[in-house]
Design an enzyme around this catalytic site. Sequence first.
Site, short mmCIF file in Angstrom:
data_model
loop_
_atom_site.label_atom_id
_atom_site.label_comp_id
_atom_site.label_asym_id
_atom_site.label_seq_id
_atom_site.Cartn_x
_atom_site.Cartn_y
_atom_site.Cartn_z
N ASP A 7 0.87 -1.17 0.00
CA ASP A 7 0.00 0.00 0.00
C ASP A 7 0.92 1.23 0.00
OD1 ASP A 7 -2.18 1.71 0.22
OD2 ASP A 7 -2.36 1.45 2.39
N GLU A 67 -1.28 -1.35 -4.87
CA GLU A 67 -2.49 -0.57 -5.12
C GLU A 67 -2.20 0.48 -6.18
OE1 GLU A 67 -5.88 0.99 -2.29
OE2 GLU A 67 -4.14 2.29 -2.14
N ASP A 139 -2.50 0.51 7.46
CA ASP A 139 -1.79 0.39 6.18
C ASP A 139 -1.35 -1.06 5.93
OD1 ASP A 139 -1.25 3.43 5.37
OD2 ASP A 139 -0.91 3.21 7.52
#
Length: 157
Positions: A7, A67, A139
Amino acid sequence: MRIIGIDPGLARVGYGIIEIENEKKILLDCGVIETGKDKKEEDRLYEIFKDLNELINHWNPTSAAVEKFFFYRSSTTISVVQARGVIMMVLASKKIQVSEYSPAQIKLTIAGSGKASKKEVLDAVMFSLELKKPPKPDDSADALAIALTKLNEDGIN
């Protein structure tokens, strides 16, 4: 098979490493790479580069899931894009295959709705990995959801 989910961010890069053994998903590690806000941007980017290299050298993932970043009008947009570039460079230098997923795609795959809440995604991650406690910080949980999306795409549910 061992996968790292990432992420991206400048202040915090979430990561989650999952191994598939005998068709079972095993959480090996998760956490964040944190960069000090008092440091210059180039030093923060180097910290991401260095720490991600160490993680990959230690765990030797065979693939990665990251992502996708969508452009928002924000003061942090360029910094996040730069951090993401460093992440992609590290993965390419290690010859690790990268898959990219949008936030809606991750939510749909993990929680069944592209508009799922953070809690719904977290609950799905905990269920899928048979965790008793939620991964902290958020996260790292997001990074695990990203890794699980890749596994799902590969037919591992």
